[in-house]
Design an enzyme around this catalytic site. Sequence first.
Site, short mmCIF file in Angstrom:
data_model
loop_
_atom_site.label_atom_id
_atom_site.label_comp_id
_atom_site.label_asym_id
_atom_site.label_seq_id
_atom_site.Cartn_x
_atom_site.Cartn_y
_atom_site.Cartn_z
N HIS A 16 27.12 57.58 124.56
CA HIS A 16 27.90 58.67 125.15
C HIS A 16 27.61 58.85 126.63
CE1 HIS A 16 28.41 59.87 120.94
NE2 HIS A 16 29.28 60.78 121.30
N GLU A 24 41.15 56.59 117.94
CA GLU A 24 41.38 56.18 119.33
C GLU A 24 42.43 55.08 119.45
OE1 GLU A 24 38.40 56.72 118.02
OE2 GLU A 24 37.68 58.41 119.20
C1 LIG Z 1 34.79 57.06 118.17
C2 LIG Z 1 34.42 58.47 118.42
N1 LIG Z 1 35.39 59.36 118.63
C3 LIG Z 1 35.08 60.65 118.86
C4 LIG Z 1 33.78 61.08 118.88
C5 LIG Z 1 33.41 62.52 119.19
N2 LIG Z 1 33.02 63.18 117.97
C6 LIG Z 1 31.75 63.21 117.56
S1 LIG Z 1 31.56 63.91 116.05
C7 LIG Z 1 33.22 64.20 115.95
C8 LIG Z 1 33.78 64.87 114.74
C9 LIG Z 1 33.57 64.03 113.55
O1 LIG Z 1 34.13 64.65 112.44
P1 LIG Z 1 33.66 64.24 110.99
O2 LIG Z 1 33.76 62.78 110.83
O3 LIG Z 1 34.41 65.09 110.03
O4 LIG Z 1 32.13 64.60 110.94
P2 LIG Z 1 31.46 66.03 111.15
O5 LIG Z 1 31.21 66.18 112.62
O6 LIG Z 1 32.39 67.05 110.63
O7 LIG Z 1 30.19 65.97 110.40
C10 LIG Z 1 33.88 63.76 117.08
C11 LIG Z 1 35.34 63.86 117.31
C12 LIG Z 1 32.79 60.10 118.68
N3 LIG Z 1 31.49 60.40 118.73
N4 LIG Z 1 33.14 58.83 118.42
#
Ligand SMILES: Cc1ncc(C[n+]2csc(CCOP(=O)(O)OP(=O)(O)O)c2C)c(N)n1
Lengths: 326, 326, 331, 331
Positions: free
Chosen positions: A129, A60
């Site tokens: 959220h 972000e």
């Molecule tokens: C700061 C923030 N940015 C975006 C999100 C939305 N979001 C939740 S999980 C996710 C993907 C995360 O990817 P990863 O770290 O690879 O974990 P995975 O979901 O693959 O287990 C996103 C973009 C969030 N919860 N928090």
Amino acid sequence: MREITYAQAIREALAEELRRDPAVFFMGEDVAAYGGAFGVSAGLLAEFGPERIRDTPISEAAIMGAAVGAAMTGLRPVVEIMFSDFVSCCFDGLCNQAAKTRYMFGGQTAMPLVVRAPAGSGTGAAGQHSQSPEAWICNVPGLKVVAPSTPHDAKGLLKAAIRDDNPVVFLEQKLLYRTKGEVPEADYTVPLGQAACRRDGRHLTVLTYGRMVARCLEAAERLAAEDGAEAEVLDLRTLVPLDREAVIASARKTGRVLIVHEACQTGGFGGELAAVVAGSDAFFYLDAPVRRLCGADTPIPYNPTLEASVVPTTDSIAAALRDLLR
Amino acid sequence: MREITYAQAIREALAEELRRDPAVFFMGEDVAAYGGAFGVSAGLLAEFGPERIRDTPISEAAIMGAAVGAAMTGLRPVVEIMFSDFVSCCFDGLCNQAAKTRYMFGGQTAMPLVVRAPAGSGTGAAGQHSQSPEAWICNVPGLKVVAPSTPHDAKGLLKAAIRDDNPVVFLEQKLLYRTKGEVPEADYTVPLGQAACRRDGRHLTVLTYGRMVARCLEAAERLAAEDGAEAEVLDLRTLVPLDREAVIASARKTGRVLIVHEACQTGGFGGELAAVVAGSDAFFYLDAPVRRLCGADTPIPYNPTLEASVVPTTDSIAAALRDLLR
Amino acid sequence: MSTQPPHTTTTDAPLPPRDTLLRMFLQMSQTRCFEETAARLFTQGKVHGTAHFCIGEEAAGIGVTAALEPQDLIYATHRGHGQSIGKGMEIRRMMAEFLGKATGVCKGKGGCMHIADLSAGNLGANGIVGAQLPIAVGAALSTRLQKLDRVVICFFGDGASNEGTFHEALNLASIWKLPVVFLCVNNQYGMSMHVGDHVNVPDLSVRAAAYGIPGWSADGNDAVAVWQAARRAREIARTQGPCLLVANTYRIMGHSKSDNNAYRDKAVIEQWKARCPIKRLRAWLLERGLASEQELDALSARARHDIDDALAFAEASPDPEPAAAFTDVYA
Amino acid sequence: MSTQPPHTTTTDAPLPPRDTLLRMFLQMSQTRCFEETAARLFTQGKVHGTAHFCIGEEAAGIGVTAALEPQDLIYATHRGHGQSIGKGMEIRRMMAEFLGKATGVCKGKGGCMHIADLSAGNLGANGIVGAQLPIAVGAALSTRLQKLDRVVICFFGDGASNEGTFHEALNLASIWKLPVVFLCVNNQYGMSMHVGDHVNVPDLSVRAAAYGIPGWSADGNDAVAVWQAARRAREIARTQGPCLLVANTYRIMGHSKSDNNAYRDKAVIEQWKARCPIKRLRAWLLERGLASEQELDALSARARHDIDDALAFAEASPDPEPAAAFTDVYA
Ligand SMILES: Cc1ncc(C[n+]2csc(CCOP(=O)(O)OP(=O)(O)O)c2C)c(N)n1
Ligand SMILES: Cc1ncc(C[n+]2csc(CCOP(=O)(O)OP(=O)(O)O)c2C)c(N)n1
Ligand SMILES: [Mg+2]
Ligand SMILES: [Mg+2]
């Protein structure tokens, strides 16, 4: 007139501005192929391609900072922060960079950027959220803050925001994405800084915005039907700059003011509204204390019943209106 | 009683709590050998050693996050964020982690941490080093927010904050660091959530905090001498939780309220104060609109004359008081 | 791709043209003189606020800016007087900004922590350590989207390399292959913390490996070596994508005016003073016969004169109108 | 120190004891069954909100938790059902939390994105991607200051490795040499973005080099290999300081319940389904004669039973009292 949803209205605004002005581009997490966490940007990639509809990593601060840098060098970025809660992760870029650069540099640069960020509770997504973070950013000169309540306004305000030379935080209301309303097909904007009177009334004034507008209108109807009192409902639409004149005029007219927002009460934007009313000439026309009915001072809980209980409802608004009439 | 400076008072509070409770430790940028950007922690390294007085890299998010993790596992961290403006760089850790973890986890953990952060303008440091950011964080349930105006309170409130089981943001006033005042040598705390009446008066009420307290008192003296009107000056000391009772009682008593803070007016904490006054029974006792005299809605400019012009002064406060009496 | 011995002047790469070398000498001298004057103004109580001096680090700034083309952009640091002079900011308006005057490059509203001159391709200095990195990435993205032939040079310090923004910015630039050079001026201190204490790697340029981009170090007190490295970095950025160049030098002065250097060994400071990059460039120019004593003395005198002139201009300039406090908040 | 071929089960390192292996099989089966049940509850409209499933990634969670000692702490991710079950969270209270019940491990106030059980050494899951990394560093600092013999395992995803918090946390832990294992579950997607698009390095473990700490990768679908790597990582953390272990696996399900996988090739998903870590562990156990078909069937049945029991418990549990919304804001 045709009806489209709030989400479609936002998408149309984006698409039309992308078509109109080659300086506009859009970036954020999962906005391209995925179409955005709430599907708002579905289809834009196909029309505008990956240079102008850009998926970013989960970064972000980089998104916000890159928007600032792009806005300083001739582009008009629109960025999506997936949930408005996450502006916490780019707060410096927003509040110390986007907001202040122009001033600190003595006016050398404009800062035409828009931050789209879905706000609000009601989706079962719990404390991180579901927030309504407007108070975090309304005390930051240099920023404008918008919170549309209808598809019509969402489209017109977003277009105005994109054409504005200042950083605008555009707080979308998650629970409104699927609501429908009339939206003209021709190009139009809704100017920033103008409230809309959604219901005329002479007995009391409700100051509200975002998804609470609909609840306030319902409560006002109920009051009219059951108590014969007419509440005027003012939808602020833009929080910064605030349409002070409209607020003061309505308060002066009715003499009774209820402020309703979803965000927690203490330190919320409702305080500003109360201060505007109680600090103006409207004070001399007031017949009752300026009341606030806002979100509880708690994070948003997960359990759906609890979740619903911490924000104003049509019932609680109606009750507050009755109270104010006494 | 002996007199010490505001900075010394803070240092004593830190030292005494570090001595009293082995769970307390202190970290931040340049806090150890350098003694902190404002010299507040000078000497602590020598007494407590590098394990408990920790220099960190320039990584505000890591500092804040580490404090949260330490607070969840048995320690009581105190961290320094070098300028309160930089809470923007750890805003998520503060507002989404420190503030909400306890609630989201159903009360499983306390969150005993203190964030010390110097606030305010007047040092010629311009837009990103001079802010009064309390409004950013007063709409975040789970946080407490403190802004002491005297050495006595700085010490007593900091000790109370360190002993509190919740995250407390302790906004120090840069321009007060060198001011002196009486501070007892024996252990004492000043409870969070209690305002202090700094001057009794019956004609009007001034609600203020931080470095504006002294200016309000001066203005009140001038008013008494020149106009024969007595202003009551309430120093809030803690913004969250707010001493609503004291605020309401004073407003009710005098019927005229002026709110003074250094932070920009729009969206500032003064709105909350106005809302508390205008929304309470005190409303029925008000003889005049609830006025705010706050910082201008601008970033802080560099030029010293401009810088001084965007925050309330004794003159402008006195003028506002006179205005309110009319 | 990552660690290599620090780059020093080499004959494998082209050397700066003579006029560039003389301009570098002039600008390094102007920078030094600007800061010595600024320091005096503090002592005289003529300025408020604080300032961060790059005395002894001039080669790390001006070696870079001298390697740029006019259309290139820089984002400077809070210790950016050299970077700004090198990028062609008018020194009069810089001094006026320092004195908070209406004629200042930011109309007296930014001060020396926020000196910026967009017309000279200087996107500014930032008061928030590390904030400039993603902003510079945005400027590089702009460059790409507008199909311009320019690069963005983002200056930052060793201390800033520990901010999250460093990581996010380098990652974003790396996946988008943007024309940006991340230029770390490693002066060995983040305020009072030595680089050996605030990172766990012997050479900051190894951090490039985390983004799959080229990274290397140069002797930051050797203006010619910095120029050569910066030319190479510019070319990489323009044709391939981002890279990380670390100019290793040393902060001679305290962090800011209120720093008394209590946390470090004064003898080391003296050692580094002896490695003065201006003297070094002078000796190198004489050695190679690229300039005469007279020529260089004249440049030194011109530097002195330019700063005196800037000071006179600034002191004679008016303060901003009171109303200026309230303008430029919004466009 | 950095890139090495992904670690797969090896005979150079000790293997998990038999009872550990059987517990791993049980917990992986419980996790799978928990999530299949949870997914059904969504379809039935019995839960609101969202959930993130680790189906196909069970080895990357439970291979790690099985390698820990009881006093160790974990910080889980939003995709943390396996991590939590592995760390010994009571499944009944986990299911109850999922259903928002008063008996939930967070009293129904956190939901499945914030499942935490401090009594079981689980510092929770976080809704903010990357926020857990500095928090885990704080817990490791606590461990040091309280002179405890434990390590902290911080789970995070490939996508989270691009957050600034990743960088700040690893740097801080590296200079303080704290007992923390950074455990990256690389399931190849950050929501819809493939790891190949969101980073510019072929192997995430190279990022360890930026902090001078050991980093390597393991086959995240091989529970035994993960266990071995995690044992080693734990030992490094306990005796030397932080390390970065990447468990490479694949996200079979959509990111969350609202994801229709439009951005990727369904055939690849099918390939990875075939690499099911539970089936693989089962085959390995049988092959080595460490368990019989009957034993493993019994464990599968027990897993099924435990989840059914948890669901019954959760469904029979009361909702929180309305007043619960207003408690636990402050201590
Ligand atoms: C700061 C923030 N940015 C975006 C999100 C939305 N979001 C939740 S999980 C996710 C993907 C995360 O990817 P990863 O770290 O690879 O974990 P995975 O979901 O693959 O287990 C996103 C973009 C969030 N919860 N928090
Ligand atoms: C986010 C943030 N944290 C801390 C500071 C205070 N500060 C200003 S400069 C500085 C040191 C920066 O070190 P480095 O990046 O190495 O640059 P140098 O000062 O050595 O040129 C610090 C800690 C700041 N301005 N912003
Ligand atoms: Mg440095
Ligand atoms: Mg992932």
